[in-house]
Design a protein around this motif. Structure first.
Motif, PDB file in Angstrom:
ATOM      1  N   LYS A  59       2.628  11.822 -10.074  1.00 45.73           N
ATOM      2  CA  LYS A  59       2.098  13.187  -9.989  1.00 45.73           C
ATOM      3  C   LYS A  59       3.231  14.201 -10.119  1.00 45.73           C
ATOM      4  N   LEU A 105       1.226   4.115  -3.021  1.00 46.46           N
ATOM      5  CA  LEU A 105       1.078   5.553  -2.780  1.00 46.46           C
ATOM      6  C   LEU A 105       2.312   6.316  -3.259  1.00 46.46           C
ATOM      7  N   ASN A 106       3.504   5.729  -3.026  1.00 47.22           N
ATOM      8  CA  ASN A 106       4.736   6.354  -3.508  1.00 47.22           C
ATOM      9  C   ASN A 106       4.766   6.431  -5.031  1.00 47.22           C
ATOM     10  N   LEU A 137       0.833  -1.202   0.000  1.00 48.53           N
ATOM     11  CA  LEU A 137       0.000   0.000   0.000  1.00 48.53           C
ATOM     12  C   LEU A 137       0.868   1.254   0.000  1.00 48.53           C
ATOM     13  N   VAL A 138       1.901   1.266   0.853  1.00 50.82           N
ATOM     14  CA  VAL A 138       2.803   2.421   0.913  1.00 50.82           C
ATOM     15  C   VAL A 138       3.521   2.616  -0.424  1.00 50.82           C
ATOM     16  N   GLU A 139       3.965   1.504  -1.030  1.00 45.83           N
ATOM     17  CA  GLU A 139       4.677   1.598  -2.310  1.00 45.83           C
ATOM     18  C   GLU A 139       3.751   2.096  -3.419  1.00 45.83           C
ATOM     19  N   LYS A 199       2.181   6.546  -7.027  1.00 46.25           N
ATOM     20  CA  LYS A 199       1.210   7.559  -7.456  1.00 46.25           C
ATOM     21  C   LYS A 199       1.761   8.962  -7.237  1.00 46.25           C
ATOM     22  N   TYR A 200       2.476   9.144  -6.106  1.00 47.28           N
ATOM     23  CA  TYR A 200       3.069  10.449  -5.810  1.00 47.28           C
ATOM     24  C   TYR A 200       4.160  10.793  -6.832  1.00 47.28           C
TER      25      TYR A 200
END
Length: 283
Positions: free
Chosen positions: A260, A253-254, A249-251, A256-257
């Motif tokens: 962006k 999000l990373n 999950l953290v990866e 996706k960040y």
């Protein structure tokens, strides 16, 4: 032979067992993906497919030899010292060797990915496995290790189901076949995703290190190993899968960040180019 499928309890057990077989097969898919990605591109799908076929055949064979597998739980050698005691069994030895193999394989893979080879030949050797046969041999070894855990879980879940001895075996074979087919559907997509994102490769290898330590701890638990009077306990698999899920999950999000940030950088570059661009002259 399939009379057991007329029972609602059997269907509940089959669905539950199939789900657990898929969950327990995630670490297997990770290893197969990493091994297959070191092959030439033309052979990667073949390695993934045959790796899962070997896993299915191996698990079915182990199911038919389940009495022998359960018998491996009995200790055949005892170690007793002033600070360490253990009863070594066949199951514990298999899990110990499998854990050590995973630790060795994962650490060498991480070393190859983060260290820059000194010579061009080393770079080519680190990138590709020499042959499909070697990749399948490695997959076969780790399939066997993961099959032990899978089969013992299946035996525990189907204990007491059905009136005939073969009823539980039928359910276990069906669950293994269904779970492997489902994994075949998604295995190549997972392999491509892992290969496409370098950070996911390192994360997957880290999972294998974690699983290797868990196998070693499980081997110590099955051996009733005791250090300075304290016996090694079992590590609940739920903790392991929670850690893996949270890390993923953290990866995500990373990722996706980072995507962006790349979009923002591209927009800023376009703005700078537009500002620098001289105005068009009137004819």
């Amino acid at each position: 032979m399939f009379d057991i499928l007329s029972s609602p309890d059997a269907w509940v057990a089959l669905l539950t067992l199939t789900f657990l077989e898929i969950v327990l097969g995630i670490d297997n898919i990770i290893f197969i993906s990493i091994a297959a990605n070191k092959l030439p591109e033309k052979q990667q799908k073949k390695a993934t497919f045959w790796g899962l076929v070997l896993a299915m055949v191996q698990r079915i064979l182990l199911l038919f030899a389940v009495s022998l597998l359960i018998g491996l739980k009995n200790p055949f050698y005892f170690v007793e010292t002033t600070w360490f005691t253990a009863g070594i069994s066949g199951q514990a030895l298999i899990l110990l060797l499998g854990g050590l193999f995973l630790l060795y394989k994962s650490t060498t893979e991480i070393h190859e990915k983060v260290e820059l080879p000194e010579h061009e030949e080393e770079l080519l050797e680190a990138k590709n496995i020499t042959s499909l046969r070697r990749a399948l041999f490695q997959i076969l070894i780790i399939d066997f290790i993961f099959s032990i855990d899978s089969i013992l879980t299946a035996v525990g879940m189907t204990s007491g189901i059905g009136d005939k001895p073969q009823d539980a075996l039928v359910l276990m074979v069906i669950a293994v076949v269904i779970s492997i087919i489902i994994m075949m559907v998604f295995a190549n997509a997972i392999r491509v995703f892992i290969n496409k994102h370098p950070s996911m490769q390192l994360l997957a290898l880290s999972f294998l290190i974690l699983i290797g330590f868990m196998l070693i701890a499980e081997a110590a638990h099955l051996s009733h190993a005791s250090f300075f009077g304290s016996e090694v306990g079992s590590i609940p698999k739920g903790y392991l899968y929670f850690a893996i899920s949270f890390s993923l999950l953290v990866e995500f999000l990373n990722m996706k960040y980072r995507k962006k940030e790349e979009i923002i950088e591209d927009l800023e570059e376009k703005k700078e180019v537009h500002k620098v661009k001289p105005p068009a002259k009137d004819p």
